[in-house]
Design a protein around this motif. Structure first.
Motif, mmCIF file in Angstrom:
data_model
loop_
_atom_site.group_PDB
_atom_site.id
_atom_site.type_symbol
_atom_site.label_atom_id
_atom_site.label_comp_id
_atom_site.label_asym_id
_atom_site.label_seq_id
_atom_site.Cartn_x
_atom_site.Cartn_y
_atom_site.Cartn_z
ATOM 1 N N GLN A 249 0.825 -1.204 0.000
ATOM 2 C CA GLN A 249 0.000 0.000 0.000
ATOM 3 C C GLN A 249 0.861 1.256 0.000
ATOM 4 O O GLN A 249 2.025 1.239 0.355
ATOM 5 N N ARG A 250 0.240 2.342 -0.437
ATOM 6 C CA ARG A 250 0.862 3.676 -0.496
ATOM 7 C C ARG A 250 1.935 3.779 -1.584
ATOM 8 O O ARG A 250 2.865 4.580 -1.496
ATOM 9 N N HIS A 251 1.773 2.933 -2.613
ATOM 10 C CA HIS A 251 2.668 2.988 -3.781
ATOM 11 C C HIS A 251 1.882 3.256 -5.064
ATOM 12 O O HIS A 251 2.431 3.115 -6.153
ATOM 13 N N GLY A 252 0.596 3.590 -4.937
ATOM 14 C CA GLY A 252 -0.221 3.903 -6.104
ATOM 15 C C GLY A 252 -0.871 2.710 -6.779
ATOM 16 O O GLY A 252 -1.543 2.867 -7.803
ATOM 17 N N ILE A 253 -0.708 1.524 -6.225
ATOM 18 C CA ILE A 253 -1.265 0.323 -6.853
ATOM 19 C C ILE A 253 -2.790 0.377 -6.854
ATOM 20 O O ILE A 253 -3.428 0.089 -7.869
ATOM 21 N N GLY A 254 -3.391 0.747 -5.743
ATOM 22 C CA GLY A 254 -4.850 0.833 -5.666
ATOM 23 C C GLY A 254 -5.406 1.826 -6.669
ATOM 24 O O GLY A 254 -6.376 1.535 -7.369
ATOM 25 N N ALA A 255 -4.800 2.993 -6.760
ATOM 26 C CA ALA A 255 -5.257 4.006 -7.720
ATOM 27 C C ALA A 255 -5.096 3.507 -9.152
ATOM 28 O O ALA A 255 -5.968 3.751 -10.005
ATOM 29 N N ARG A 256 -4.013 2.796 -9.435
ATOM 30 C CA ARG A 256 -3.819 2.229 -10.781
ATOM 31 C C ARG A 256 -4.880 1.180 -11.083
ATOM 32 O O ARG A 256 -5.404 1.107 -12.199
ATOM 33 N N LEU A 257 -5.204 0.346 -10.090
ATOM 34 C CA LEU A 257 -6.258 -0.652 -10.278
ATOM 35 C C LEU A 257 -7.598 0.012 -10.583
ATOM 36 O O LEU A 257 -8.313 -0.395 -11.507
ATOM 37 N N VAL A 258 -7.941 1.041 -9.807
ATOM 38 C CA VAL A 258 -9.217 1.728 -10.016
ATOM 39 C C VAL A 258 -9.233 2.418 -11.373
ATOM 40 O O VAL A 258 -10.232 2.350 -12.096
ATOM 41 N N LYS A 259 -8.141 3.074 -11.764
ATOM 42 C CA LYS A 259 -8.093 3.722 -13.078
ATOM 43 C C LYS A 259 -8.287 2.693 -14.191
ATOM 44 O O LYS A 259 -9.016 2.930 -15.156
ATOM 45 N N ALA A 260 -7.644 1.541 -14.057
ATOM 46 C CA ALA A 260 -7.807 0.486 -15.062
ATOM 47 C C ALA A 260 -9.255 0.001 -15.102
ATOM 48 O O ALA A 260 -9.802 -0.265 -16.179
ATOM 49 N N ALA A 261 -9.894 -0.099 -13.940
ATOM 50 C CA ALA A 261 -11.305 -0.500 -13.883
ATOM 51 C C ALA A 261 -12.192 0.538 -14.557
ATOM 52 O O ALA A 261 -13.118 0.198 -15.295
ATOM 53 N N VAL A 262 -11.917 1.814 -14.318
ATOM 54 C CA VAL A 262 -12.651 2.898 -14.978
ATOM 55 C C VAL A 262 -12.503 2.766 -16.493
ATOM 56 O O VAL A 262 -13.489 2.844 -17.246
ATOM 57 N N ASP A 263 -11.283 2.572 -16.956
ATOM 58 C CA ASP A 263 -11.032 2.439 -18.389
ATOM 59 C C ASP A 263 -11.769 1.245 -18.988
ATOM 60 O O ASP A 263 -12.334 1.329 -20.080
ATOM 61 N N GLU A 264 -11.770 0.119 -18.283
ATOM 62 C CA GLU A 264 -12.459 -1.084 -18.766
ATOM 63 C C GLU A 264 -13.971 -0.861 -18.837
ATOM 64 O O GLU A 264 -14.623 -1.275 -19.804
ATOM 65 N N ALA A 265 -14.539 -0.223 -17.816
ATOM 66 C CA ALA A 265 -15.983 0.046 -17.808
ATOM 67 C C ALA A 265 -16.353 1.003 -18.938
ATOM 68 O O ALA A 265 -17.359 0.805 -19.631
ATOM 69 N N CYS B 285 -8.705 8.908 -6.876
ATOM 70 C CA CYS B 285 -9.324 8.170 -7.981
ATOM 71 C C CYS B 285 -10.351 8.980 -8.776
ATOM 72 O O CYS B 285 -10.845 8.504 -9.788
ATOM 73 N N GLY B 286 -10.693 10.185 -8.308
ATOM 74 C CA GLY B 286 -11.548 11.060 -9.094
ATOM 75 C C GLY B 286 -13.044 10.838 -8.996
ATOM 76 O O GLY B 286 -13.802 11.392 -9.793
ATOM 77 N N PHE B 287 -13.505 10.047 -8.049
ATOM 78 C CA PHE B 287 -14.948 9.890 -7.857
ATOM 79 C C PHE B 287 -15.491 11.151 -7.199
ATOM 80 O O PHE B 287 -14.748 11.914 -6.575
ATOM 81 N N ARG B 288 -16.786 11.376 -7.328
ATOM 82 C CA ARG B 288 -17.411 12.480 -6.604
ATOM 83 C C ARG B 288 -18.365 11.901 -5.576
ATOM 84 O O ARG B 288 -18.908 10.807 -5.758
ATOM 85 N N ALA B 289 -18.560 12.638 -4.495
ATOM 86 C CA ALA B 289 -19.443 12.178 -3.425
ATOM 87 C C ALA B 289 -20.900 12.274 -3.866
ATOM 88 O O ALA B 289 -21.298 13.236 -4.524
#
Length: 132
Positions: free
Chosen positions: A80-96, A120-124
């Motif tokens: 954690q804290r190496h950007g892996i989670g954000a990269r995963l979410v960005k890839a998921a956004v791109d796939e969707a 990750c750029g989501f809005r509340a």
């Protein structure tokens, strides 16, 4: 450290069950039928791999139309804290987006607000929940 993101990777139920249990506090020895579930219900899933080691995961479920749902975002504690989670979410956004979805929903606990809203750029938005 080179982390490879792999969409729709061949799922090892034991490996993914263990990662999920560590991330969400489940039973570390219980093996769940991840491959079967993902094949049946997911638009896609993405694994983050350090060599052969699964260190992160996210899945995208959907309604078969314009709405997709981000689930089970997890990264090994030591990664954690190496950007892996954000990269995963960005890839998921791109796939969707590539699948034609117009919306990607995510529910999260308050301590993850900064991650999802800022990193990750989501809005509340308002949402509801009922425990079954």
């Amino acid at each position: 450290m080179t982390i490879a993101l792999v969409p729709r990777f061949p799922v090892d139920d034991v490996q993914l069950s263990a990662l999920h249990a560590r991330a969400f506090g489940g039973d570390a020895v219980e093996v769940r039928p991840w491959a079967q579930r993902l094949d049946r219900h997911a638009l896609t899933w993405i694994g983050a791999f350090d060599g052969e080691r699964l260190v992160g995961f996210v899945q995208v479920c959907w309604d078969g139309g314009s709405h997709a749902f981000l689930l089970d975002t997890a990264v090994e504690e030591d990664q954690q804290r190496h950007g892996i989670g954000a990269r995963l979410v960005k890839a998921a956004v791109d796939e969707a987006r590539a699948a034609g979805c117009a919306w990607l929903h995510v529910d999260f606990e308050p301590h993850l607000e900064h991650f999802y809203l800022n990193a990750c750029g989501f809005r509340a938005t308002g949402a509801g929940l009922v425990q079954l």
